[in-house]
Design a protein around this motif. Structure first.
Motif, PDB file in Angstrom:
ATOM      1  N   ILE A 120       0.837  -1.202   0.000  1.00 56.93           N
ATOM      2  CA  ILE A 120       0.000   0.000   0.000  1.00 56.93           C
ATOM      3  C   ILE A 120       0.872   1.251   0.000  1.00 56.93           C
ATOM      4  CG2 ILE A 120      -1.624   1.321   1.415  1.00 56.93           C
ATOM      5  CD1 ILE A 120      -2.963  -1.394   2.022  1.00 56.93           C
ATOM      6  N   PHE A 121       1.945   1.245   0.764  1.00 54.25           N
ATOM      7  CA  PHE A 121       2.861   2.384   0.781  1.00 54.25           C
ATOM      8  C   PHE A 121       3.447   2.623  -0.609  1.00 54.25           C
ATOM      9  CE2 PHE A 121       7.191   4.089   1.424  1.00 54.25           C
ATOM     10  CZ  PHE A 121       6.905   5.241   2.139  1.00 54.25           C
ATOM     11  N   PHE A 122       3.954   1.568  -1.249  1.00 53.82           N
ATOM     12  CA  PHE A 122       4.586   1.707  -2.566  1.00 53.82           C
ATOM     13  C   PHE A 122       3.592   2.200  -3.616  1.00 53.82           C
ATOM     14  CE2 PHE A 122       5.780   0.295  -6.755  1.00 53.82           C
ATOM     15  CZ  PHE A 122       7.100   0.665  -6.840  1.00 53.82           C
ATOM     16  N   TRP A 123       2.451   1.531  -3.733  1.00 53.64           N
ATOM     17  CA  TRP A 123       1.495   1.890  -4.786  1.00 53.64           C
ATOM     18  C   TRP A 123       0.853   3.241  -4.538  1.00 53.64           C
ATOM     19  CZ3 TRP A 123       2.515  -0.200  -9.025  1.00 53.64           C
ATOM     20  CH2 TRP A 123       2.843  -1.545  -9.144  1.00 53.64           C
ATOM     21  N   THR A 124       0.723   3.655  -3.282  1.00 51.42           N
ATOM     22  CA  THR A 124       0.175   4.986  -3.001  1.00 51.42           C
ATOM     23  C   THR A 124       1.127   6.069  -3.476  1.00 51.42           C
ATOM     24  OG1 THR A 124      -1.060   4.139  -1.113  1.00 51.42           O
ATOM     25  CG2 THR A 124      -0.699   6.505  -1.184  1.00 51.42           C
ATOM     26  N   ILE A 125       2.413   5.806  -3.401  1.00 48.78           N
ATOM     27  CA  ILE A 125       3.385   6.790  -3.884  1.00 48.78           C
ATOM     28  C   ILE A 125       3.430   6.810  -5.404  1.00 48.78           C
ATOM     29  CG2 ILE A 125       5.846   7.369  -4.012  1.00 48.78           C
ATOM     30  CD1 ILE A 125       6.132   6.254  -1.181  1.00 48.78           C
ATOM     31  N   PHE A 126       3.546   5.658  -6.029  1.00 50.28           N
ATOM     32  CA  PHE A 126       3.848   5.618  -7.453  1.00 50.28           C
ATOM     33  C   PHE A 126       2.640   5.436  -8.371  1.00 50.28           C
ATOM     34  CE2 PHE A 126       7.792   4.415  -5.310  1.00 50.28           C
ATOM     35  CZ  PHE A 126       8.602   5.421  -5.794  1.00 50.28           C
ATOM     36  N   ARG A 127       1.527   4.940  -7.873  1.00 49.50           N
ATOM     37  CA  ARG A 127       0.293   4.811  -8.674  1.00 49.50           C
ATOM     38  C   ARG A 127      -0.912   5.059  -7.786  1.00 49.50           C
ATOM     39  NH1 ARG A 127      -0.307   3.142 -13.863  1.00 49.50           N
ATOM     40  NH2 ARG A 127       1.656   2.581 -14.779  1.00 49.50           N
ATOM     41  N   PRO A 128      -1.076   6.307  -7.324  1.00 47.57           N
ATOM     42  CA  PRO A 128      -2.172   6.576  -6.380  1.00 47.57           C
ATOM     43  C   PRO A 128      -3.560   6.349  -6.972  1.00 47.57           C
ATOM     44  CG  PRO A 128      -1.153   8.612  -7.092  1.00 47.57           C
ATOM     45  CD  PRO A 128      -0.308   7.498  -7.625  1.00 47.57           C
ATOM     46  N   ALA A 129      -3.713   6.526  -8.274  1.00 47.06           N
ATOM     47  CA  ALA A 129      -5.024   6.300  -8.891  1.00 47.06           C
ATOM     48  C   ALA A 129      -5.401   4.824  -8.866  1.00 47.06           C
ATOM     49  CB  ALA A 129      -5.026   6.820 -10.325  1.00 47.06           C
ATOM     50  N   ALA A 130      -4.413   3.946  -8.845  1.00 43.88           N
ATOM     51  CA  ALA A 130      -4.674   2.510  -8.816  1.00 43.88           C
ATOM     52  C   ALA A 130      -4.822   1.987  -7.386  1.00 43.88           C
ATOM     53  CB  ALA A 130      -3.555   1.761  -9.530  1.00 43.88           C
ATOM     54  N   GLN A 149       5.754  -8.173  13.361  1.00 47.11           N
ATOM     55  CA  GLN A 149       5.133  -7.550  12.192  1.00 47.11           C
ATOM     56  C   GLN A 149       5.994  -6.409  11.665  1.00 47.11           C
ATOM     57  OE1 GLN A 149       1.156  -6.161  12.911  1.00 47.11           O
ATOM     58  NE2 GLN A 149       1.210  -4.779  11.178  1.00 47.11           N
ATOM     59  N   LEU A 150       6.500  -5.576  12.553  1.00 51.52           N
ATOM     60  CA  LEU A 150       7.354  -4.464  12.146  1.00 51.52           C
ATOM     61  C   LEU A 150       8.634  -4.960  11.489  1.00 51.52           C
ATOM     62  CD1 LEU A 150       8.054  -1.469  12.067  1.00 51.52           C
ATOM     63  CD2 LEU A 150       8.909  -1.697  14.409  1.00 51.52           C
ATOM     64  N   GLY A 151       9.256  -5.960  12.079  1.00 50.96           N
ATOM     65  CA  GLY A 151      10.495  -6.498  11.502  1.00 50.96           C
ATOM     66  C   GLY A 151      10.269  -7.133  10.140  1.00 50.96           C
ATOM     67  N   ILE A 152       9.176  -7.868   9.998  1.00 53.16           N
ATOM     68  CA  ILE A 152       8.876  -8.502   8.708  1.00 53.16           C
ATOM     69  C   ILE A 152       8.567  -7.446   7.657  1.00 53.16           C
ATOM     70  CG2 ILE A 152       7.251 -10.012   7.497  1.00 53.16           C
ATOM     71  CD1 ILE A 152       7.016 -11.582  10.174  1.00 53.16           C
ATOM     72  N   ALA A 153       7.764  -6.442   8.030  1.00 55.23           N
ATOM     73  CA  ALA A 153       7.404  -5.387   7.074  1.00 55.23           C
ATOM     74  C   ALA A 153       8.645  -4.611   6.627  1.00 55.23           C
ATOM     75  CB  ALA A 153       6.378  -4.442   7.690  1.00 55.23           C
ATOM     76  N   ALA A 154       9.509  -4.258   7.565  1.00 53.69           N
ATOM     77  CA  ALA A 154      10.722  -3.519   7.218  1.00 53.69           C
ATOM     78  C   ALA A 154      11.656  -4.369   6.365  1.00 53.69           C
ATOM     79  CB  ALA A 154      11.434  -3.062   8.489  1.00 53.69           C
ATOM     80  N   GLY A 155      11.704  -5.662   6.646  1.00 53.96           N
ATOM     81  CA  GLY A 155      12.560  -6.553   5.864  1.00 53.96           C
ATOM     82  C   GLY A 155      11.990  -6.873   4.494  1.00 53.96           C
ATOM     83  N   LEU A 156      10.667  -6.919   4.380  1.00 51.46           N
ATOM     84  CA  LEU A 156      10.042  -7.220   3.090  1.00 51.46           C
ATOM     85  C   LEU A 156      10.045  -6.037   2.133  1.00 51.46           C
ATOM     86  CD1 LEU A 156       6.834  -9.330   3.838  1.00 51.46           C
ATOM     87  CD2 LEU A 156       8.831 -10.007   2.534  1.00 51.46           C
ATOM     88  N   TYR A 157      10.065  -4.822   2.671  1.00 52.13           N
ATOM     89  CA  TYR A 157       9.942  -3.650   1.805  1.00 52.13           C
ATOM     90  C   TYR A 157      10.979  -3.608   0.683  1.00 52.13           C
ATOM     91  CZ  TYR A 157       9.377   1.006   0.017  1.00 52.13           C
ATOM     92  OH  TYR A 157       9.182   2.062  -0.833  1.00 52.13           O
ATOM     93  N   PRO A 158      12.269  -3.839   0.945  1.00 56.89           N
ATOM     94  CA  PRO A 158      13.222  -3.765  -0.169  1.00 56.89           C
ATOM     95  C   PRO A 158      12.925  -4.763  -1.292  1.00 56.89           C
ATOM     96  CG  PRO A 158      14.395  -3.718   1.901  1.00 56.89           C
ATOM     97  CD  PRO A 158      12.965  -4.026   2.222  1.00 56.89           C
ATOM     98  N   ALA A 159      12.600  -5.996  -0.942  1.00 53.70           N
ATOM     99  CA  ALA A 159      12.320  -7.001  -1.969  1.00 53.70           C
ATOM    100  C   ALA A 159      11.037  -6.668  -2.723  1.00 53.70           C
ATOM    101  CB  ALA A 159      12.222  -8.385  -1.331  1.00 53.70           C
ATOM    102  N   LEU A 160       9.995  -6.314  -1.991  1.00 49.96           N
ATOM    103  CA  LEU A 160       8.743  -5.959  -2.649  1.00 49.96           C
ATOM    104  C   LEU A 160       8.890  -4.698  -3.490  1.00 49.96           C
ATOM    105  CD1 LEU A 160       6.002  -6.739   0.002  1.00 49.96           C
ATOM    106  CD2 LEU A 160       6.291  -7.793  -2.227  1.00 49.96           C
ATOM    107  N   ALA A 161       9.614  -3.706  -2.989  1.00 50.09           N
ATOM    108  CA  ALA A 161       9.808  -2.474  -3.754  1.00 50.09           C
ATOM    109  C   ALA A 161      10.586  -2.748  -5.032  1.00 50.09           C
ATOM    110  CB  ALA A 161      10.531  -1.429  -2.906  1.00 50.09           C
ATOM    111  N   TRP A 162      11.547  -3.652  -4.981  1.00 54.07           N
ATOM    112  CA  TRP A 162      12.312  -3.984  -6.176  1.00 54.07           C
ATOM    113  C   TRP A 162      11.398  -4.617  -7.224  1.00 54.07           C
ATOM    114  CZ3 TRP A 162      13.710  -8.452  -8.850  1.00 54.07           C
ATOM    115  CH2 TRP A 162      14.706  -8.281  -9.803  1.00 54.07           C
ATOM    116  N   VAL A 163      10.596  -5.589  -6.804  1.00 55.58           N
ATOM    117  CA  VAL A 163       9.674  -6.256  -7.737  1.00 55.58           C
ATOM    118  C   VAL A 163       8.624  -5.275  -8.243  1.00 55.58           C
ATOM    119  CG1 VAL A 163       7.868  -8.016  -7.908  1.00 55.58           C
ATOM    120  CG2 VAL A 163      10.024  -8.545  -6.760  1.00 55.58           C
TER     121      VAL A 163
END
Length: 169
Positions: free
Chosen positions: A45-55, A140-154
């Motif tokens: 949600i963080f990524f798509w809100t920044i880069f494709r807010p209409a979607a 949850q915080l540790g998983i979210a912070a750790g997942l962000y780089p991989a998800l953001a790359w994809v």
């Protein structure tokens, strides 16, 4: 050809929400890790809100929060409220965040995720009239912070492909 272009545009517009929903459903598979469902939805949600807010409009975020609450057996509304606040704040800062480096966005996301986890914990405490354990929230915080780089790359690769497809039309 007009119908195919409209289908392509609809698929590109619906991809962020559908992909996030798919990840939430896959994260709900019982693996014994608390907080993984919410940890998957936050970065998307963080990524798509920044880069494709209409979607990623607020009704889609609402539906994703409801799906998250239902699959994680949380009190209905806690995930919805948390994700809508994350979406609103991210949308408000979108112009600044879109120009930042990956590292800056990651650090901002970590701060937002910490606030989202704290809000979720506080809502659970208020609704349950007792202090819940902090460990699931920290997981949850540790998983979210750790997942962000991989998800953001994809997701950035997918976003770039979408942009190329839109300019090719």
């Amino acid at each position: 050809m007009g119908l195919l272009r409209r289908l392509d545009a609809a698929a590109r517009a619906g991809f962020p929400g559908m992909f996030t929903a798919l990840l939430i459903i896959l994260a709900a598979v019982p693996v014994g890790m608390p907080g993984i469902v919410a940890a998957v939805s936050l970065p998307c949600i963080f990524f798509w809100t920044i880069f494709r807010p209409a979607a990623m409009p607020a009704p889609v975020v609402f539906a994703l929060g409801l799906l998250q609450d239902l699959l994680s057996f949380a009190a209905l509304g806690t995930g919805v409220l948390t994700l809508l606040i994350l979406h609103g704040v991210t949308l408000r800062l979108r112009d600044i965040l879109a120009r930042q480096s990956f590292l800056a966005n990651w650090l901002v996301f970590c701060g937002f995720a910490a606030c989202a986890v704290a809000l979720g914990w506080a809502l659970q405490a208020i609704l349950g009239w007792m202090l819940p354990p902090a460990a699931p929230g920290l997981h949850q915080l540790g998983i979210a912070a750790g997942l962000y780089p991989a998800l953001a790359w994809v997701l950035s690769r997918v976003h770039t492909a979408m942009q190329r497809a839109e300019t090719a039309l």
